[in-house]
Design a protein around this motif. Structure first.
Motif, PDB file in Angstrom:
ATOM      1  N   THR A   1     121.721 -49.352 -35.561  1.00  0.00           N
ATOM      2  CA  THR A   1     122.743 -49.005 -34.693  1.00  0.00           C
ATOM      3  C   THR A   1     122.241 -49.314 -33.124  1.00  0.00           C
ATOM      4  OG1 THR A   1     122.977 -47.100 -35.923  1.00  0.00           O
ATOM      5  CG2 THR A   1     123.825 -47.153 -34.006  1.00  0.00           C
ATOM      6  N   SER A   2     121.045 -49.499 -32.778  1.00  0.00           N
ATOM      7  CA  SER A   2     120.696 -49.630 -31.268  1.00  0.00           C
ATOM      8  C   SER A   2     121.285 -51.100 -30.951  1.00  0.00           C
ATOM      9  CB  SER A   2     119.166 -49.360 -31.058  1.00  0.00           C
ATOM     10  OG  SER A   2     118.439 -50.180 -31.897  1.00  0.00           O
ATOM     11  N   VAL A   3     120.735 -52.026 -31.962  1.00  0.00           N
ATOM     12  CA  VAL A   3     121.239 -53.491 -31.829  1.00  0.00           C
ATOM     13  C   VAL A   3     122.867 -53.652 -31.681  1.00  0.00           C
ATOM     14  CG1 VAL A   3     121.075 -55.684 -32.775  1.00  0.00           C
ATOM     15  CG2 VAL A   3     119.142 -54.434 -32.817  1.00  0.00           C
TER      16      VAL A   3
ATOM     17  N   ARG B   1     124.910 -55.306 -28.320  1.00  0.00           N
ATOM     18  CA  ARG B   1     125.765 -56.201 -28.519  1.00  0.00           C
ATOM     19  C   ARG B   1     127.218 -55.683 -28.104  1.00  0.00           C
ATOM     20  NH1 ARG B   1     123.107 -59.097 -33.955  1.00  0.00           N
ATOM     21  NH2 ARG B   1     121.354 -59.505 -33.405  1.00  0.00           N
ATOM     22  N   MET B   2     127.518 -54.768 -28.546  1.00  0.00           N
ATOM     23  CA  MET B   2     128.856 -54.222 -28.072  1.00  0.00           C
ATOM     24  C   MET B   2     128.872 -53.935 -26.489  1.00  0.00           C
ATOM     25  SD  MET B   2     130.840 -54.316 -30.660  1.00  0.00           S
ATOM     26  CE  MET B   2     132.238 -53.645 -29.970  1.00  0.00           C
ATOM     27  N   LYS B   3     127.829 -53.522 -26.092  1.00  0.00           N
ATOM     28  CA  LYS B   3     127.976 -53.436 -24.550  1.00  0.00           C
ATOM     29  C   LYS B   3     128.196 -54.937 -23.825  1.00  0.00           C
ATOM     30  CE  LYS B   3     125.131 -49.304 -24.007  1.00  0.00           C
ATOM     31  NZ  LYS B   3     123.920 -48.607 -23.661  1.00  0.00           N
ATOM     32  N   ARG B   4     127.483 -55.806 -24.280  1.00  0.00           N
ATOM     33  CA  ARG B   4     127.546 -57.063 -23.865  1.00  0.00           C
ATOM     34  C   ARG B   4     129.052 -57.570 -24.096  1.00  0.00           C
ATOM     35  NH1 ARG B   4     123.281 -60.874 -26.950  1.00  0.00           N
ATOM     36  NH2 ARG B   4     124.564 -62.498 -26.256  1.00  0.00           N
TER      37      ARG B   4
ATOM     38  N   ILE C   1     131.519 -63.373 -33.941  1.00  0.00           N
ATOM     39  CA  ILE C   1     131.074 -64.185 -35.071  1.00  0.00           C
ATOM     40  C   ILE C   1     129.527 -64.512 -34.702  1.00  0.00           C
ATOM     41  CG2 ILE C   1     131.117 -66.227 -36.415  1.00  0.00           C
ATOM     42  CD1 ILE C   1     134.201 -65.624 -36.497  1.00  0.00           C
ATOM     43  N   SER C   2     129.394 -65.004 -33.382  1.00  0.00           N
ATOM     44  CA  SER C   2     128.076 -65.444 -33.171  1.00  0.00           C
ATOM     45  C   SER C   2     127.144 -64.474 -32.935  1.00  0.00           C
ATOM     46  CB  SER C   2     128.329 -66.318 -31.767  1.00  0.00           C
ATOM     47  OG  SER C   2     126.986 -66.467 -30.987  1.00  0.00           O
ATOM     48  N   LEU C   3     127.492 -63.176 -32.572  1.00  0.00           N
ATOM     49  CA  LEU C   3     126.797 -61.919 -32.327  1.00  0.00           C
ATOM     50  C   LEU C   3     126.519 -61.252 -33.728  1.00  0.00           C
ATOM     51  CD1 LEU C   3     128.062 -60.459 -29.082  1.00  0.00           C
ATOM     52  CD2 LEU C   3     125.672 -61.870 -29.461  1.00  0.00           C
TER      53      LEU C   3
ATOM     54  N   ILE D   1     136.316 -57.508 -24.315  1.00  0.00           N
ATOM     55  CA  ILE D   1     137.423 -56.946 -24.929  1.00  0.00           C
ATOM     56  C   ILE D   1     138.673 -56.275 -23.924  1.00  0.00           C
ATOM     57  CG2 ILE D   1     138.021 -55.037 -26.469  1.00  0.00           C
ATOM     58  CD1 ILE D   1     135.042 -55.401 -27.829  1.00  0.00           C
ATOM     59  N   ARG D   2     138.157 -55.654 -22.899  1.00  0.00           N
ATOM     60  CA  ARG D   2     139.066 -55.059 -22.029  1.00  0.00           C
ATOM     61  C   ARG D   2     139.874 -56.174 -21.496  1.00  0.00           C
ATOM     62  NH1 ARG D   2     134.861 -51.542 -21.377  1.00  0.00           N
ATOM     63  NH2 ARG D   2     133.887 -52.633 -19.514  1.00  0.00           N
TER      64      ARG D   2
END
Length: 199
Positions: free
Chosen positions: A118-120, A124-127, A169-171, A132-133
């Motif tokens: 979950t932490s990873v 990655r989602m924060k990056r 996909i890369s992440l 996205i916005r």
């Protein structure tokens, strides 16, 4: 066909059975050639991947009785639903659309990472969240102001929408492989190009 699927997946109660959809898809598919056939083929694959992802997410979530994971499950369901809603509302563009089966399949590995590390996943989602916005804003502008935006700018915006999905996909799903090299630096460069193009 899109209207039928929209009624089926976005409304309650469900108006059509899976058999209804399969029969109708086959009927239309037999009448299609070229790009039309590719649209039907991609749509079928998108819905298959979407169904598999929902089953996979529900299975993972059922094993963990934890409020934070329940929240995560809800967010993932909502995110994937937004993908499908864009498809069924026909708010995506052909260059994106033909790649959507890959994007929905890659989403499964986002689900897996969310529950296994979950932490990873959060890092990655924060990056990618800022992009996205930005993509949401640009997509809305294409939908509402399509005629007033120059062809060059439209093409670059669609390229941006695709590039951000390729970054996902890369992440999260490297083994699916991106269509081309992608990074946050490349996205920033493309964003600057879009900003420099006049309407």
């Amino acid at each position: 066909l899109f209207k039928m699927l929209s009624n089926h997946f976005l409304s309650l109660p469900l108006f059509y059975t899976n058999m209804d959809f399969l029969k109708y898809k086959e009927k239309i598919g037999n009448q299609m050639r070229g790009a039309g056939y590719r649209v039907i083929r991609a749509l079928s694959k998108i819905m298959e991947e979407y169904t598999e992802n929902n089953l996979f997410l529900s299975k993972l979530a059922s094993k963990i009785q934890n409020s934070s994971y329940r929240k995560l499950e809800k967010e993932l369901h909502s995110t994937q639903f937004s993908y499908i809603k864009n498809v069924l509302d026909q708010h995506i563009f052909y260059r994106e659309y033909v790649q959507f089966p890959r994007y929905i399949r890659a989403f499964r590995f986002r689900i897996e990472k969310a529950f296994s590390d979950t932490s990873v996943y959060i890092d990655r989602m924060k990056r990618i969240d800022p992009y996205i916005r930005i993509c949401r804003t640009y997509r809305n502008s294409l939908i509402t102001d399509f005629e007033s935006i120059s062809f060059e700018k439209k093409e670059k915006i669609i390229e941006l929408l695709i590039m951000v999905e390729e970054l996902f996909i890369s992440l999260f799903a490297q083994h699916i492989k991106t269509m081309y090299p992608v990074s946050e630096k490349r996205i920033e460069k493309l964003l600057n190009t879009i900003k420099e193009i006049e309407t």
